[in-house]
Design an enzyme around this catalytic site. Sequence first.
Site, PDB file in Angstrom:
ATOM      1  N   GLY A  15       0.821  -1.205   0.000  1.00  0.00           N
ATOM      2  CA  GLY A  15       0.000   0.000   0.000  1.00  0.00           C
ATOM      3  C   GLY A  15       0.855   1.254   0.000  1.00  0.00           C
ATOM      4  O   GLY A  15       0.522   2.254   0.646  1.00  0.00           O
ATOM      5  N   ALA A  16       1.968   1.209  -0.753  1.00  0.00           N
ATOM      6  CA  ALA A  16       2.951   2.292  -0.706  1.00  0.00           C
ATOM      7  C   ALA A  16       2.649   3.432  -1.664  1.00  0.00           C
ATOM      8  O   ALA A  16       3.446   4.365  -1.769  1.00  0.00           O
ATOM      9  CB  ALA A  16       4.347   1.732  -1.004  1.00  0.00           C
ATOM     10  N   SER A 142      -6.200  -0.009  13.480  1.00  0.00           N
ATOM     11  CA  SER A 142      -7.039   1.185  13.590  1.00  0.00           C
ATOM     12  C   SER A 142      -7.653   1.216  14.979  1.00  0.00           C
ATOM     13  O   SER A 142      -7.852   0.168  15.606  1.00  0.00           O
ATOM     14  CB  SER A 142      -8.160   1.143  12.541  1.00  0.00           C
ATOM     15  OG  SER A 142      -9.123   2.154  12.785  1.00  0.00           O
ATOM     16  N   TYR A 155     -15.442  -3.158   8.462  1.00  0.00           N
ATOM     17  CA  TYR A 155     -14.132  -2.513   8.547  1.00  0.00           C
ATOM     18  C   TYR A 155     -13.554  -2.657   9.951  1.00  0.00           C
ATOM     19  O   TYR A 155     -12.407  -3.079  10.131  1.00  0.00           O
ATOM     20  CB  TYR A 155     -14.232  -1.034   8.176  1.00  0.00           C
ATOM     21  CG  TYR A 155     -12.932  -0.303   8.430  1.00  0.00           C
ATOM     22  CD1 TYR A 155     -11.814  -0.539   7.641  1.00  0.00           C
ATOM     23  CD2 TYR A 155     -12.820   0.593   9.487  1.00  0.00           C
ATOM     24  CE1 TYR A 155     -10.611   0.098   7.892  1.00  0.00           C
ATOM     25  CE2 TYR A 155     -11.617   1.244   9.747  1.00  0.00           C
ATOM     26  CZ  TYR A 155     -10.515   0.994   8.943  1.00  0.00           C
ATOM     27  OH  TYR A 155      -9.321   1.619   9.205  1.00  0.00           O
ATOM     28  N   LYS A 159     -10.123  -4.792  11.382  1.00  0.00           N
ATOM     29  CA  LYS A 159      -9.031  -4.208  12.151  1.00  0.00           C
ATOM     30  C   LYS A 159      -8.899  -4.856  13.528  1.00  0.00           C
ATOM     31  O   LYS A 159      -7.799  -4.902  14.100  1.00  0.00           O
ATOM     32  CB  LYS A 159      -9.217  -2.692  12.259  1.00  0.00           C
ATOM     33  CG  LYS A 159      -9.048  -1.981  10.918  1.00  0.00           C
ATOM     34  CD  LYS A 159      -7.709  -2.305  10.250  1.00  0.00           C
ATOM     35  CE  LYS A 159      -7.496  -1.583   8.951  1.00  0.00           C
ATOM     36  NZ  LYS A 159      -6.185  -1.879   8.326  1.00  0.00           N
TER      37      LYS A 159
END
Length: 257
Positions: A15-16, A142, A155, A159
């Site tokens: 995810g860079a 998160s 979501y 996490k």
Amino acid sequence: MSMLDPRTLTVLITGATSGIGAATARRFASAGARVVAVGRRAERLAALTAEFGDLILPLEFDVRDEAATFAAIASLPAPFDAYNVVFANAGLALGLEPTHEADLDDWRTMVETNITGMLYTVRATLPAMVARKQGHLVFTGSVAGDFAYPGANVYGATKAFVKQFSLNVWADLSGSGVRVTNIEPGLTETEFSVVRFAGDQSRAEKIYTGVDAMTGEDIAEQVFFACTQPRHVNINRIQSMAAQQGFAALTVKRNPA
């Protein structure tokens, strides 16, 4: 004992190409670390490479693709194949609908990216660090993994999985020379909300209106801090919030009078 010299680090980041991942790639590269930058957007990988030259090795693949993930890691050339930090950062949130109205495709994409893709990344990279008896596995969790809020159904659950998985991995690895850290940000202004709201920029901006939110650079600094601690120190979790954010009060839904 002194902090680790970042010039001794080779950091693989998924995810860079945006947000926290891009900021972390820049933070490490600017300090002299080598960076394997993983993402799906070739033009953004090219921009990172143009900025830092030989310190960046761009890898274009989707972490949800098991075969592509394992093949890409196996093909790393020297000296990037001697990575000693893996930042399993690729992830996303989609939608804020309540559970009974949520889109199944959104759920599927979040599970495949935040959980399955993360697992592929770990399984493909971890054996080499364990064999070398040195490394650091970092996750992007998160605050949603601890604190529920309306619309965060799947979501938040993904996490929570990341949080518990990171702790269980640390239970496996403590004493191995490989460290494990879960980074758990709260309100952070990146492309996160634009993705969540399917490109609706105005709706995304409202999330941050009137709030001095954290930035990708703020979170990158936390990753950098954890990874440059002396090797006998493990940071299990870093949970952070914008100074204007807090814990939600418990709700009570009252019957009409």
